[in-house]
Design a protein around this motif. Structure first.
Motif, mmCIF file in Angstrom:
data_model
loop_
_atom_site.group_PDB
_atom_site.id
_atom_site.type_symbol
_atom_site.label_atom_id
_atom_site.label_comp_id
_atom_site.label_asym_id
_atom_site.label_seq_id
_atom_site.Cartn_x
_atom_site.Cartn_y
_atom_site.Cartn_z
ATOM 1 N N ASP A 135 0.862 -1.184 0.000
ATOM 2 C CA ASP A 135 0.000 0.000 0.000
ATOM 3 C C ASP A 135 0.895 1.229 0.000
ATOM 4 O O ASP A 135 1.513 1.570 1.010
ATOM 5 C CB ASP A 135 -0.906 -0.009 1.232
ATOM 6 C CG ASP A 135 -1.917 1.134 1.230
ATOM 7 O OD1 ASP A 135 -1.642 2.172 0.604
ATOM 8 O OD2 ASP A 135 -2.976 0.996 1.865
ATOM 9 N N ASN A 138 0.274 4.321 -0.019
ATOM 10 C CA ASN A 138 -0.125 5.408 0.885
ATOM 11 C C ASN A 138 0.435 5.169 2.288
ATOM 12 O O ASN A 138 0.940 6.097 2.931
ATOM 13 C CB ASN A 138 -1.653 5.521 0.927
ATOM 14 C CG ASN A 138 -2.236 5.952 -0.398
ATOM 15 O OD1 ASN A 138 -1.720 6.859 -1.049
ATOM 16 N ND2 ASN A 138 -3.311 5.308 -0.818
ATOM 17 N N GLU A 145 4.248 5.702 2.198
ATOM 18 C CA GLU A 145 4.619 7.116 2.235
ATOM 19 C C GLU A 145 4.370 7.709 3.620
ATOM 20 O O GLU A 145 5.160 8.530 4.108
ATOM 21 C CB GLU A 145 3.827 7.883 1.179
ATOM 22 C CG GLU A 145 4.177 9.362 1.070
ATOM 23 C CD GLU A 145 5.600 9.612 0.639
ATOM 24 O OE1 GLU A 145 6.082 10.748 0.820
ATOM 25 O OE2 GLU A 145 6.271 8.684 0.134
ATOM 26 N N GLN A 197 4.707 13.788 -8.479
ATOM 27 C CA GLN A 197 3.426 13.536 -7.809
ATOM 28 C C GLN A 197 2.281 14.166 -8.601
ATOM 29 O O GLN A 197 1.201 13.580 -8.740
ATOM 30 C CB GLN A 197 3.453 14.107 -6.382
ATOM 31 C CG GLN A 197 4.470 13.458 -5.463
ATOM 32 C CD GLN A 197 3.973 12.125 -4.915
ATOM 33 O OE1 GLN A 197 3.001 11.565 -5.407
ATOM 34 N NE2 GLN A 197 4.640 11.610 -3.895
ATOM 35 N N GLU A 249 2.536 5.516 -11.163
ATOM 36 C CA GLU A 249 2.685 5.559 -9.709
ATOM 37 C C GLU A 249 3.518 4.386 -9.208
ATOM 38 O O GLU A 249 4.358 4.540 -8.314
ATOM 39 C CB GLU A 249 1.311 5.551 -9.042
ATOM 40 C CG GLU A 249 1.358 5.805 -7.540
ATOM 41 C CD GLU A 249 -0.031 5.948 -6.962
ATOM 42 O OE1 GLU A 249 -0.195 6.749 -6.025
ATOM 43 O OE2 GLU A 249 -0.962 5.270 -7.442
ATOM 44 N N TYR A 275 7.253 4.655 -7.002
ATOM 45 C CA TYR A 275 7.579 4.077 -5.700
ATOM 46 C C TYR A 275 8.693 3.038 -5.774
ATOM 47 O O TYR A 275 9.315 2.729 -4.764
ATOM 48 C CB TYR A 275 6.323 3.514 -5.035
ATOM 49 C CG TYR A 275 5.508 4.625 -4.413
ATOM 50 C CD1 TYR A 275 5.867 5.168 -3.186
ATOM 51 C CD2 TYR A 275 4.436 5.187 -5.090
ATOM 52 C CE1 TYR A 275 5.161 6.220 -2.632
ATOM 53 C CE2 TYR A 275 3.726 6.240 -4.544
ATOM 54 C CZ TYR A 275 4.090 6.756 -3.311
ATOM 55 O OH TYR A 275 3.403 7.801 -2.777
#
Length: 443
Positions: free
Chosen positions: A14, A16, A19, A288, A298, A302
């Motif tokens: 994940d 999110n 981060e 971003q 995306e 990452y």
């Protein structure tokens, strides 16, 4: 801000949560490595000294339970902290039996995370400021500066230079991102291997794919032979992908495969080639924002940002300006004057006050031009008017500065044999402005 001693690896599919964890750890001055899969985490563990593993449990493919088992067998002294969104009594018992120090359930608070980390590794001492000597900072891998921001960059380089973790360098144009990439490569144990620098923005979009990955004979019109690309040339070493934001979606897809599978496929080929390359990417674009507009992948972002290095703009580390000026004075003094050129305190003060939107590259250009225009000493009159106009001088200083400005314009005109078009180009103004600055009879 000084980085703490610990290296922390966070593993979660994940992005999110990944981060969020990175930001919390960064706020506490920890150095982080990121992985979105167990496979990537294992590669980092094999190449890097890690002090704490933070991992999710439920992940596609190989899950967190297998990672914990692997770490327990191969790195028994490495503390393990689990964060998961699928809590169960059975999971809790299983991971605790595997030697996990703590177990957090998503969502968790920042305070709960900090408590769990302290429990896992305890409070450690911060790296003393004297870690890097002044002389080392003045010339570490070509990086010049004694500021705290430069010290932090050098600390990260010291941590990553001897492993092949993927690194992402962010910074404005002209801040020296390639210099940082070269320092990572040449200061580490892979320095004898190739270092290949690629400006993705300088290669036409229709050629970038074949230039990076190579091509086979007949792959496209003009492909009359098999040819290796930049990745094959960098095998065993480092490839630096500058302005990665300019890569097309096709190139992004191929890069993702390189990062995931450690292999490349030439344009027109069916068979993949295994490759061992450290990837360092850089950009001055807002990736971003590009992700939001769906112009940058995306998942690739990452995977590129396992380790992040931010290179501060020159306006945020003005204490480094005198050292940089000294370097450029020597460089261009020897090149153009066969001697070391000096600079007056007044001119140095102007350089210190200017905001440098073009960063180090702009500073170097200013010094280069000033060395050409001066005899032995650079004064205010040898600096571009754009630098002086950004400073609030008192009224009694305005008249002398106007005269100095006129002298500078005259000197440029003399150097260009009174070619006003060329002089205007050098001065960064138009011909009309030159006429306004000087009386018509002088022209």
């Amino acid at each position: 801000m000084r980085l703490k001693n610990e290296n922390i690896l966070i593993v979660d599919d994940d992005i999110n949560i990944l981060e969020l964890l990175r930001r919390h750890l960064q706020s506490w001055n920890f150095h982080t490595y990121k992985a979105v899969s167990v496979k990537e985490a294992v590669q980092i563990l094999r190449d890097t000294h890690i002090d704490l593993l933070i991992t999710d449990l439920k992940m596609p493919g190989i899950d967190g339970f297998e990672l914990i088992k692997f770490v327990s067998e191969h790195y028994p002294k490495l503390p393990k902290l689990v964060v998961t969104g699928y809590p169960s009594v059975q999971d809790s018992l299983s991971v605790i039996k595997s030697g996990v120090v703590d177990y957090l359930t998503k969502p968790f608070t920042k305070e709960e995370l900090k408590t769990a980390i302290d429990k896992s590794i305890g409070e450690r001492t911060i790296i003393p400021k004297a870690t890097f000597s002044e002389e080392k900072n003045k010339g570490y891998g070509g990086i010049i500066g004694n500021s705290e921001k430069i010290n932090n960059v050098i600390e990260i380089i010291e941590r990553v230079k001897n492993n092949k973790a993927t690194i992402f360098i962010e910074g404005e144009s002209g801040t020296g991102k390639e210099l940082v990439a070269r320092a990572i490569h040449y200061e580490g144990k892979f320095s004898r291997a190739p270092f290949i620098s690629v400006n993705c923005g300088g290669i036409p979009e229709n050629l970038l794919e074949s230039e990076l990955f190579g091509y086979t004979k007949g792959a496209f019109t003009g492909a009359d032979r098999n040819r290796d690309g930049f990745f094959q040339a960098a095998n065993g070493g480092t490839i630096f992908l500058d302005e990665i934001g300019n890569a097309s979606t096709a190139v992004q897809s191929r890069l993702l495969r390189v990062l995931q599978e450690k292999e490349v496929v030439k344009v027109g080929a069916q068979k993949a080639e295994k490759i061992d390359v450290r990837i360092i990417a850089a950009t001055n674009s807002d990736l971003q924002e590009m992700i939001k507009k769906e112009t940058f992948r995306e998942d690739l972002f990452y995977r590129l940002t396992v380790v992040e290095i931010e290179v501060a703009p020159l306006r945020e580390r003005k204490e480094d300006i005198p050292l940089l000026v000294e370097k450029f004075l020597f460089k261009y003094g020897v090149e153009y004057k066969d001697r070391f050129v000096k600079i007056t305190e007044e001119a140095s003060s102007v350089l210190q006050r200017y905001h440098w939107p073009g960063n180090i590259r702009e500073l170097e250009n200013v010094i280069q031009r000033a060395v050409i225009m001066c005899d032995r000493i650079i004064g205010v009159e040898h600096l571009p008017q754009s630098l002086k106009y950004t400073i609030d001088f008192s009224k009694d200083q305005l008249v002398p500065l106007k005269e100095i400005e006129k002298q500078y314009i005259r000197r440029v005109l003399n150097a260009t044999n009174n070619n006003k078009t060329k002089a205007a180009e050098i001065l960064g103004i138009d011909r009309k402005t030159i006429r306004q600055k000087l009386s018509e009879d002088e022209l």
